[in-house]
Design a protein around this motif. Sequence first.
Motif, PDB file in Angstrom:
ATOM      1  N   LEU A 279       0.813  -1.213   0.000  1.00 19.35           N
ATOM      2  CA  LEU A 279       0.000   0.000   0.000  1.00 19.35           C
ATOM      3  C   LEU A 279       0.849   1.266   0.000  1.00 19.35           C
ATOM      4  O   LEU A 279       0.509   2.257  -0.666  1.00 19.35           O
ATOM      5  CB  LEU A 279      -0.926  -0.013   1.221  1.00 19.35           C
ATOM      6  CG  LEU A 279      -1.864   1.184   1.387  1.00 19.35           C
ATOM      7  CD1 LEU A 279      -2.881   1.221   0.254  1.00 19.35           C
ATOM      8  CD2 LEU A 279      -2.567   1.125   2.743  1.00 19.35           C
ATOM      9  N   ILE A 280       1.975   1.246   0.731  1.00 16.17           N
ATOM     10  CA  ILE A 280       2.687   2.494   0.998  1.00 16.17           C
ATOM     11  C   ILE A 280       3.929   2.703   0.141  1.00 16.17           C
ATOM     12  O   ILE A 280       4.470   3.817   0.088  1.00 16.17           O
ATOM     13  CB  ILE A 280       3.058   2.557   2.508  1.00 16.17           C
ATOM     14  CG1 ILE A 280       3.279   3.997   2.961  1.00 16.17           C
ATOM     15  CG2 ILE A 280       4.288   1.700   2.792  1.00 16.17           C
ATOM     16  CD1 ILE A 280       2.040   4.828   2.977  1.00 16.17           C
ATOM     17  N   TRP A 281       4.403   1.661  -0.545  1.00 17.10           N
ATOM     18  CA  TRP A 281       5.711   1.802  -1.198  1.00 17.10           C
ATOM     19  C   TRP A 281       5.782   2.936  -2.229  1.00 17.10           C
ATOM     20  O   TRP A 281       6.832   3.588  -2.349  1.00 17.10           O
ATOM     21  CB  TRP A 281       6.170   0.475  -1.812  1.00 17.10           C
ATOM     22  CG  TRP A 281       5.562   0.112  -3.139  1.00 17.10           C
ATOM     23  CD1 TRP A 281       4.511  -0.698  -3.377  1.00 17.10           C
ATOM     24  CD2 TRP A 281       5.989   0.572  -4.431  1.00 17.10           C
ATOM     25  NE1 TRP A 281       4.238  -0.781  -4.712  1.00 17.10           N
ATOM     26  CE2 TRP A 281       5.130  -0.015  -5.385  1.00 17.10           C
ATOM     27  CE3 TRP A 281       7.013   1.420  -4.874  1.00 17.10           C
ATOM     28  CZ2 TRP A 281       5.258   0.211  -6.745  1.00 17.10           C
ATOM     29  CZ3 TRP A 281       7.141   1.649  -6.230  1.00 17.10           C
ATOM     30  CH2 TRP A 281       6.277   1.054  -7.148  1.00 17.10           C
ATOM     31  N   PRO A 282       4.717   3.227  -2.990  1.00 16.52           N
ATOM     32  CA  PRO A 282       4.865   4.337  -3.962  1.00 16.52           C
ATOM     33  C   PRO A 282       5.168   5.674  -3.293  1.00 16.52           C
ATOM     34  O   PRO A 282       6.015   6.434  -3.774  1.00 16.52           O
ATOM     35  CB  PRO A 282       3.508   4.358  -4.669  1.00 16.52           C
ATOM     36  CG  PRO A 282       2.967   2.976  -4.514  1.00 16.52           C
ATOM     37  CD  PRO A 282       3.404   2.558  -3.152  1.00 16.52           C
ATOM     38  N   ASP A 283       4.491   5.972  -2.153  1.00 18.40           N
ATOM     39  CA  ASP A 283       4.758   7.223  -1.441  1.00 18.40           C
ATOM     40  C   ASP A 283       6.167   7.240  -0.872  1.00 18.40           C
ATOM     41  O   ASP A 283       6.863   8.264  -0.923  1.00 18.40           O
ATOM     42  CB  ASP A 283       3.735   7.421  -0.324  1.00 18.40           C
ATOM     43  CG  ASP A 283       2.331   7.671  -0.857  1.00 18.40           C
ATOM     44  OD1 ASP A 283       2.217   8.103  -2.025  1.00 18.40           O
ATOM     45  OD2 ASP A 283       1.365   7.421  -0.119  1.00 18.40           O
ATOM     46  N   PHE A 284       6.591   6.096  -0.303  1.00 17.88           N
ATOM     47  CA  PHE A 284       7.935   6.021   0.255  1.00 17.88           C
ATOM     48  C   PHE A 284       8.979   6.150  -0.851  1.00 17.88           C
ATOM     49  O   PHE A 284      10.024   6.783  -0.660  1.00 17.88           O
ATOM     50  CB  PHE A 284       8.119   4.694   1.017  1.00 17.88           C
ATOM     51  CG  PHE A 284       7.659   4.737   2.445  1.00 17.88           C
ATOM     52  CD1 PHE A 284       6.451   5.323   2.795  1.00 17.88           C
ATOM     53  CD2 PHE A 284       8.437   4.193   3.461  1.00 17.88           C
ATOM     54  CE1 PHE A 284       6.022   5.350   4.100  1.00 17.88           C
ATOM     55  CE2 PHE A 284       8.014   4.219   4.782  1.00 17.88           C
ATOM     56  CZ  PHE A 284       6.792   4.803   5.108  1.00 17.88           C
ATOM     57  N   ALA A 285       8.718   5.521  -2.006  1.00 14.01           N
ATOM     58  CA  ALA A 285       9.671   5.590  -3.121  1.00 14.01           C
ATOM     59  C   ALA A 285       9.809   7.021  -3.614  1.00 14.01           C
ATOM     60  O   ALA A 285      10.928   7.493  -3.913  1.00 14.01           O
ATOM     61  CB  ALA A 285       9.215   4.666  -4.249  1.00 14.01           C
ATOM     62  N   ALA A 286       8.667   7.737  -3.713  1.00 13.90           N
ATOM     63  CA  ALA A 286       8.722   9.127  -4.170  1.00 13.90           C
ATOM     64  C   ALA A 286       9.521   9.976  -3.190  1.00 13.90           C
ATOM     65  O   ALA A 286      10.339  10.825  -3.593  1.00 13.90           O
ATOM     66  CB  ALA A 286       7.302   9.675  -4.318  1.00 13.90           C
ATOM     67  N   ARG A 287       9.312   9.752  -1.905  1.00 12.99           N
ATOM     68  CA  ARG A 287      10.065  10.526  -0.905  1.00 12.99           C
ATOM     69  C   ARG A 287      11.541  10.171  -0.942  1.00 12.99           C
ATOM     70  O   ARG A 287      12.403  11.042  -0.802  1.00 12.99           O
ATOM     71  CB  ARG A 287       9.479  10.255   0.482  1.00 12.99           C
ATOM     72  CG  ARG A 287      10.135  11.060   1.585  1.00 12.99           C
ATOM     73  CD  ARG A 287       9.501  10.774   2.929  1.00 12.99           C
ATOM     74  NE  ARG A 287      10.221  11.446   3.995  1.00 12.99           N
ATOM     75  CZ  ARG A 287       9.962  11.270   5.285  1.00 12.99           C
ATOM     76  NH1 ARG A 287       8.991  10.456   5.672  1.00 12.99           N
ATOM     77  NH2 ARG A 287      10.683  11.918   6.191  1.00 12.99           N
TER      78      ARG A 287
ATOM     79  N   GLU B 123      14.467  12.876  -1.583  1.00  9.49           N
ATOM     80  CA  GLU B 123      15.420  13.205  -0.523  1.00  9.49           C
ATOM     81  C   GLU B 123      16.742  12.464  -0.669  1.00  9.49           C
ATOM     82  O   GLU B 123      17.646  12.648   0.149  1.00  9.49           O
ATOM     83  CB  GLU B 123      14.799  12.900   0.839  1.00  9.49           C
ATOM     84  CG  GLU B 123      13.531  13.717   1.120  1.00  9.49           C
ATOM     85  CD  GLU B 123      12.913  13.394   2.474  1.00  9.49           C
ATOM     86  OE1 GLU B 123      13.539  12.638   3.254  1.00  9.49           O
ATOM     87  OE2 GLU B 123      11.807  13.904   2.759  1.00  9.49           O
ATOM     88  N   GLY B 124      16.859  11.620  -1.684  1.00  9.85           N
ATOM     89  CA  GLY B 124      18.109  10.922  -1.928  1.00  9.85           C
ATOM     90  C   GLY B 124      18.451   9.873  -0.885  1.00  9.85           C
ATOM     91  O   GLY B 124      19.601   9.745  -0.480  1.00  9.85           O
TER      92      GLY B 124
END
Length: 277
Positions: free
Chosen positions: A26-34, A38-39
């Motif tokens: 559920l959350i990986w796309p948001d975490f990947a974008a962040r 932020e590198g």
Amino acid sequence: MTAADPIDAARLSLALGDLRLPAIKLIWPDFAARADKEGWPAARFLAALTEHEIAERARRRVERHLDEARLPPGKTLESFEFDAVPMVSKAQVMALVAGDSWLEKGANLILFGPPGGGKSHLAAAIGYALVENGWRVLFARTTDLVQKLQIARRDLSLESAIAKLDKYHLLILDDFAYVAKDQAETSVIFELIGSRYERRSLLITANQPFGDWGKIFPSQAMTLAAIDRLVHHATIFEMNVESYRRRAALERKRGPGRPPSRATINSNLIDAPRQDP
């Protein structure tokens, strides 16, 4: 930042489903974008995802265990009036809800007191806090559990029924003294107590002291044996206070802002438990 390839994203979603990692799915796309923005190093990204999955699993586990615990709603330590029961130490109760020092040893907790004194509320509140701390709990009216165990005995499956209760670190038996010995099935309670002795814990609420438990079990020998097993490793709270429900009813009758009448004061003095000097 580069968006994830749609094909790779679809493959990842399927893989996470197969691996039963719904929180990460559920959350990986948001975490990947962040992480891209932020590198983040790869290790930090993976750690964040796995920590989120672990936290979500813990939350879901608590929800499942609360559902199966059958605790009465709204009975928490936050809503329990410790000031009304001064003989119960809040600090001691807070230590008990950690559970480590007594549940691991199969020790027991026994709450005595008259009806309306808060025994069931405190028992349920302790159970609720223990579930939140990772323990498994079952709350049951003693008469209801006795009937279920008696049915199991009739079906020749009592041993199996008692064994199934072993999954609960704490079994809360509410209103224990309401069971009457003229019910033939009360002996199953003795078998339950014996089975859990020094292995799994019991929390019992009772409005009658041990001296009156001859009304519960079929024989004096069984009564003494049951008490011996229960108190061998037990913490006992004697909650001898005026009924909370009675106090609340008097407050409602008196109304807000009105002083108690002389009749109410005299009634309270008459009903108050005697204290020897």
